[in-house]
Design a protein around this motif. Structure first.
Motif, PDB file in Angstrom:
ATOM      1  N   SER A  50       0.722  -1.242   0.036  1.00 19.23           N
ATOM      2  CA  SER A  50       0.000   0.083  -0.065  1.00 19.23           C
ATOM      3  C   SER A  50       1.003   1.170  -0.056  1.00 19.23           C
ATOM      4  O   SER A  50       0.554   2.327  -0.578  1.00 19.23           O
ATOM      5  N   TRP A  51       2.252   1.388   0.714  1.00 18.72           N
ATOM      6  CA  TRP A  51       2.869   2.230   1.117  1.00 18.72           C
ATOM      7  C   TRP A  51       3.355   2.683  -0.673  1.00 18.72           C
ATOM      8  O   TRP A  51       3.751   3.867  -0.932  1.00 18.72           O
ATOM      9  N   ASP A  52       4.013   1.546  -1.106  1.00 19.40           N
ATOM     10  CA  ASP A  52       4.541   1.683  -2.510  1.00 19.40           C
ATOM     11  C   ASP A  52       3.759   2.215  -3.410  1.00 19.40           C
ATOM     12  O   ASP A  52       4.167   2.975  -4.202  1.00 19.40           O
ATOM     13  N   THR A  53       2.583   1.771  -3.369  1.00 23.45           N
ATOM     14  CA  THR A  53       1.557   2.115  -4.417  1.00 23.45           C
ATOM     15  C   THR A  53       1.329   3.782  -4.139  1.00 23.45           C
ATOM     16  O   THR A  53       1.226   4.501  -5.197  1.00 23.45           O
ATOM     17  N   ARG A  54       1.208   4.173  -2.973  1.00 21.46           N
ATOM     18  CA  ARG A  54       1.034   5.689  -2.797  1.00 21.46           C
ATOM     19  C   ARG A  54       2.247   6.624  -3.124  1.00 21.46           C
ATOM     20  O   ARG A  54       1.999   7.576  -3.752  1.00 21.46           O
ATOM     21  N   LEU A  55       3.392   5.769  -2.929  1.00 18.97           N
ATOM     22  CA  LEU A  55       4.864   6.622  -3.389  1.00 18.97           C
ATOM     23  C   LEU A  55       4.916   6.666  -4.637  1.00 18.97           C
ATOM     24  O   LEU A  55       5.240   7.596  -5.069  1.00 18.97           O
ATOM     25  N   GLU A  56       4.446   5.447  -5.389  1.00 17.70           N
ATOM     26  CA  GLU A  56       4.651   5.480  -6.787  1.00 17.70           C
ATOM     27  C   GLU A  56       3.502   6.646  -7.398  1.00 17.70           C
ATOM     28  O   GLU A  56       4.008   7.413  -8.468  1.00 17.70           O
ATOM     29  N   ALA A  57       2.348   6.743  -6.870  1.00 17.75           N
ATOM     30  CA  ALA A  57       1.655   7.685  -7.393  1.00 17.75           C
ATOM     31  C   ALA A  57       2.109   9.262  -7.063  1.00 17.75           C
ATOM     32  O   ALA A  57       2.073   9.856  -7.924  1.00 17.75           O
ATOM     33  N   LEU A  58       2.826   9.421  -5.960  1.00 23.50           N
ATOM     34  CA  LEU A  58       3.257  10.577  -5.649  1.00 23.50           C
ATOM     35  C   LEU A  58       4.597  10.890  -6.544  1.00 23.50           C
ATOM     36  O   LEU A  58       4.587  11.957  -6.990  1.00 23.50           O
ATOM     37  N   ILE A  59       5.340   9.926  -7.005  1.00 25.86           N
ATOM     38  CA  ILE A  59       6.591  10.217  -7.997  1.00 25.86           C
ATOM     39  C   ILE A  59       5.907  10.526  -9.347  1.00 25.86           C
ATOM     40  O   ILE A  59       6.543  11.542  -9.802  1.00 25.86           O
ATOM     41  N   VAL A  60       4.730   9.782  -9.792  1.00 23.75           N
ATOM     42  CA  VAL A  60       4.308  10.127 -11.155  1.00 23.75           C
ATOM     43  C   VAL A  60       3.824  11.422 -11.028  1.00 23.75           C
ATOM     44  O   VAL A  60       3.966  12.456 -12.102  1.00 23.75           O
TER      45      VAL A  60
END
Length: 412
Positions: free
Chosen positions: A162-172
């Motif tokens: 879940s954290w990686d998904t949120r972080l990935e969205a922030l990076i994009v």
């Protein structure tokens, strides 16, 4: 009827009556917790090479897990219960440290050592008549703890996912907005990216109702063609950010199959993180303008859509045409820009251009080949001639009335 399990660490009322043999075993177990913990620690250091390589804090946390496991077994042996409180008694506040320090496989190795130590001490802990029951209890308890450990790691993996998904969205989102590159680099490093060059952004349509596994599948397939990949879905658009990609047409063609029907555009390759936002902006500008070229290939490079992007008001495309085509042609001199202008204005006729410029047709052919060498665009191909003509238009508009462009036009 078996009473409900007592709360961990609290007083346990209403004890069940036990046989004298089991009572003696319980007494020895309680008095041997410290000794069993010490023996377990020595056995961990002897049997597991990775254990001694851990930091002191990590060994301390794992040693506490082993000690809690032995102490909880004593309580569990006295009053077997469901594994819900076994989980909290054994692991307590250690799950975070445990999952960071060692893998699930190593955690199960640790549990096996604890079980073996207790099992080896069965003859010293129980009377002969109670030894079979104690061994059976050790095996049942080890099963409960193993399941509890698997639950700890499953929850940790879910949290990380879940954290990686949120972080990935922030990076994009940060890449699309051109956020500070230091913060961007830090976030990408936290996500485990290894690529340091050759970044590319691809954009296109996403499925109307993507399945829960769609993003993971896209990321997995993209990983075949790039060293790292980020996936983002914003509204009806799918965004692929690729790092360490080998720029070849086959890779882009395969990646375009991940998108829903419609145009797919990839930005120019960025050699470093500071350039990746420009690549993303070019890709999005190209996607907005792609409908003006119905026969565009799929996927299409954003730089192949420069004329459409200029008409759509993309200032970056206008600058690219001036810097990459118009100015190099001016700098090359030798009549290249005059010949190109005449050739395009006279219906792409070599003979008419030769007559207009009072030169031989072979001279026109030579100069047009030089145009291709200087700019990378071939004026003999209709689509590329359109790009060159657009570059001449925006270049002339960008020139001052008394600049070099006037001299070029007078010569044409």
């Amino acid at each position: 009827m078996q009473p409900s399990p007592p709360a961990p660490g609290g007083a346990r009322k209403g004890r069940l009556s036990v046989s004298p043999a089991k009572a003696e075993t319980l007494k020895k177990l309680r008095s041997s917790v410290g000794q069993l913990s010490t023996t377990t620690t020595r056995e961990l250091e002897r049997s597991l090479p990775w254990y001694s390589r851990l930091s002191a804090d990590e060994r301390s946390a794992l040693g506490l897990v082993a000690q809690n496991g032995i102490a909880a077994f004593v309580t569990w042996y006295e009053r077997p219960s469901q594994p819900s409180w076994v989980l909290s008694d054994v692991f307590g506040n250690a799950p975070t440290e445990l999952t960071r320090s060692i893998s699930l496989q190593k955690a199960l190795q640790l549990i096996r050592i604890v079980v073996e130590v207790v099992e080896d001490q069965v003859p010293n802990l129980a009377l002969e008549e109670d030894q079979p029951a104690l061994r059976e209890a050790v095996l049942r308890y080890s099963r409960e703890v193993a399941f509890a450990a698997a639950d700890v790691y499953a929850r940790a993996a879910e949290t990380r996912g879940s954290w990686d998904t949120r972080l990935e969205a922030l990076i994009v989102d940060a890449i699309l907005r051109g956020e500070n590159t230091d913060a961007l680099r830090s976030r990408i490093a936290a996500l485990g990216w290894k690529a340091q060059e050759r970044f590319t952004v691809m954009v296109g349509s996403s499925p109307l109702e993507p399945s829960p596994s769609y993003v993971g599948e896209v990321r997995r397939i993209a990983g075949r063609y790039a060293q790292d990949a980020l996936v983002g879905i914003q509204g009806d658009r799918l965004i692929l950010i690729l790092g360490g990609i080998d720029e070849d047409e086959a890779a882009y063609a395969k990646l375009s199959e991940l998108f829903a029907p419609g145009p797919v555009v990839f930005g120019p390759q960025a050699e470093s993180l500071p350039e990746i936002s420009a690549s993303a902006q070019a890709a999005f500008a190209g996607l907005s303008a792609a409908r003006a070229w119905p026969n565009a290939p799929r996927p299409v490079a954003a730089d192949d859509l420069l004329p459409e992007r200029v008409v759509a008001g993309d200032d970056a495309a206008r600058r690219a045409l001036v810097q990459k085509i118009y100015r190099p042609l001016l700098a090359a001199s030798n009549g290249l820009i005059e010949t190109l202008g005449a050739y395009l204005e006279l219906g792409h006729s070599l003979e008419a251009t030769a007559r207009e410029l009072f030169v031989h047709a072979n001279t026109v052919r030579y100069r047009l080949r030089r145009v291709c060498d200087v700019t990378g665009w071939d004026p003999l191909l209709p689509r590329e001639a359109f790009v060159l003509q657009t570059a001449l238009v925006v270049g002339r508009l960008a020139a001052t009335p008394n600049g070099r462009e006037r001299a070029g036009r007078q010569g044409g």
